[in-house]
Design a protein around this motif. Sequence first.
Motif, PDB file in Angstrom:
ATOM      1  N   SER B 215       0.831  -1.199   0.000  1.00  0.00           N
ATOM      2  CA  SER B 215       0.000   0.000   0.000  1.00  0.00           C
ATOM      3  C   SER B 215       0.870   1.255   0.000  1.00  0.00           C
ATOM      4  N   ALA B 216       1.881   1.249   0.876  1.00  0.00           N
ATOM      5  CA  ALA B 216       2.771   2.410   0.978  1.00  0.00           C
ATOM      6  C   ALA B 216       3.559   2.595  -0.308  1.00  0.00           C
ATOM      7  N   ALA B 217       3.972   1.485  -0.935  1.00  0.00           N
ATOM      8  CA  ALA B 217       4.726   1.588  -2.187  1.00  0.00           C
ATOM      9  C   ALA B 217       3.884   2.271  -3.262  1.00  0.00           C
ATOM     10  N   MET B 218       2.611   1.882  -3.376  1.00  0.00           N
ATOM     11  CA  MET B 218       1.742   2.487  -4.393  1.00  0.00           C
ATOM     12  C   MET B 218       1.582   3.979  -4.147  1.00  0.00           C
ATOM     13  N   THR B 219       1.318   4.337  -2.894  1.00  0.00           N
ATOM     14  CA  THR B 219       1.103   5.743  -2.564  1.00  0.00           C
ATOM     15  C   THR B 219       2.406   6.540  -2.724  1.00  0.00           C
ATOM     16  N   ALA B 220       3.536   5.911  -2.404  1.00  0.00           N
ATOM     17  CA  ALA B 220       4.827   6.593  -2.578  1.00  0.00           C
ATOM     18  C   ALA B 220       5.113   6.835  -4.058  1.00  0.00           C
TER      19      ALA B 220
END
Lengths: 252, 323
Positions: B215-220
């Motif tokens: 999730s964090a990778a996508m948002t980053a």
Amino acid sequence: MTAPLLRVSNASKRFGGLLAVDNASLIVKAGGITGLIGPNGAGKTTLFSLISGFEPPTSGSIVFDEAEISGLSPHRRASLGIARTFQIVQPFAGLSVRENIAVGAYLHCRRRDEALDRAAVIAERVGLASRLDAPAAGLTVSARKRLELARALATRPRLLLLDEVLAGLNPSEVRDIIPVIKAFVADGITILMVEHVMQAVMSLCDHVYVLAEGRMIAEGTPAEVTREPKVIEAYLGPGAAARIASGAASHG
Amino acid sequence: MSVARAYGAIAIAALLLALLPVMVQSNTVINALVTAMIIALAAQGWNLLAGYGGQFSFGHAAFFGAGAYGNAILQTRYGINAYAAMLTATAIGAAVGAVIGYLSFRSGLRGSYFALITLAFAEVFRIIANATPFTGGAAGTLIKLQVSAANFQFASRAIYFWIILAIVTAVMFLMRGIERSRFGAYLVAVRENEDAAAALGVDTLDVKLKAIMLSAAMTALAGAFYVQYFLFVDSSIAFGTWISVEALLGPIIGGLGTVFGPLLGALALHFLGELAKAVAGRVLGIDLALFGILLVLIIAFARDGLQGLLTRLARLWRARRPA
């Protein structure tokens, strides 16, 4: 003599000032159904939580298939072959019956179509085949109990812990679900059940343990423990056994 | 749902969207579309963790900002190529996700406690980024304008749109794949009931950690792209609550825990926001007021969001038609 499938030795669980389970020991032999009975608040569900790993014991040991498991998390115990149902049923409400069971089936198969197929087979066995695609939230109490059984069964357990699966069912529903449980045993699954429906305990269990105020007060065949004065007093109060005995004598 | 139908719908939606810059040449419109797609990407990340996994974050800005600053600083301070910088920034985002996830899930934080701790992380990051010279402080960091495909800088806004559209489409394919995998089933099981999932052999901590990292990778990546598009970042853009809110409004309005929800929601919000600005002129914050009203309406009348509303309307329409 072969080693027992499950051996709980001197297990205790303390919650603050309350000793919920006090130095309790029990043995479950492979095959057959062992019962765990006792008055309300005796600590039966807590003992189940110790065995399934949801609570760590304060002291004592839990040995499954000759390996100490008391330090393992619930999911590790599930993959070793210990499955449990919950007294208060816990369906995945937003999922269908089939998807609910598939979560259990995924433990031993990675692929989605395999897990879904296996879920359908298991639904058939517990009598949920007609509700396969129904949302779990819309099931009746009796169907939810069956769903608990099905999900646990899908993990291919060797030891199945049933926490009052018959509670809340009417007598005809109880009659319908007993053969389902017997079929599990025929498949080689060992069962430890907490149950209040005595008619079911008498007809299903080979061996019964009685827990009262956290302590194991009796064990034996169902017929033996129901004659045991300590058991009668635990349910009916001190002196009850003597009163019943004298009442029977004076009427006899 | 058959495999063809499951993935086909995403491909068709992507193709239709790809035609937009051909039909509309207005820079303003394409600019709005690019921004909407960046939000849609950030929202896909939020939706994976919250919509599927039930862990409601109120601080996805922490990841967006990690990606944004990561990309900007790697390029300006270390002279790293834009493509490598964006990929590294995405990985940094995942690492920040792993740390926040480990700290909060390990200690059993759920529900509003988890929401608050993520908000706190994002705010702390914002204050630090605003105060340290390394991030450019309050002045922010500017990436030098050097238009060239090698620098991931293009003269035409349409190219940015097609690239971000391709990324969003790839993420939607990935999400569909997750939906149909064991990981997806475990994630939803954790959302519905953690204890029951654990009893069935689900390693709930592991599932939640994987979810927050992805999730964090996508948002980053959304944050990294944002910087690449605007060539500027400061602390209130990168770690501001605006992005945390937009990342969650999109999926909630579009359809929580669905593949199309974040895209539908982000597009609808931006379309409405622009419309409101056009109609009401210069009333400051009119678009935000409209978002609020829309959110109330959706929660009151369409709990399953626009996606659910569309499905129900389609069913109604089919039922009305004589067979």
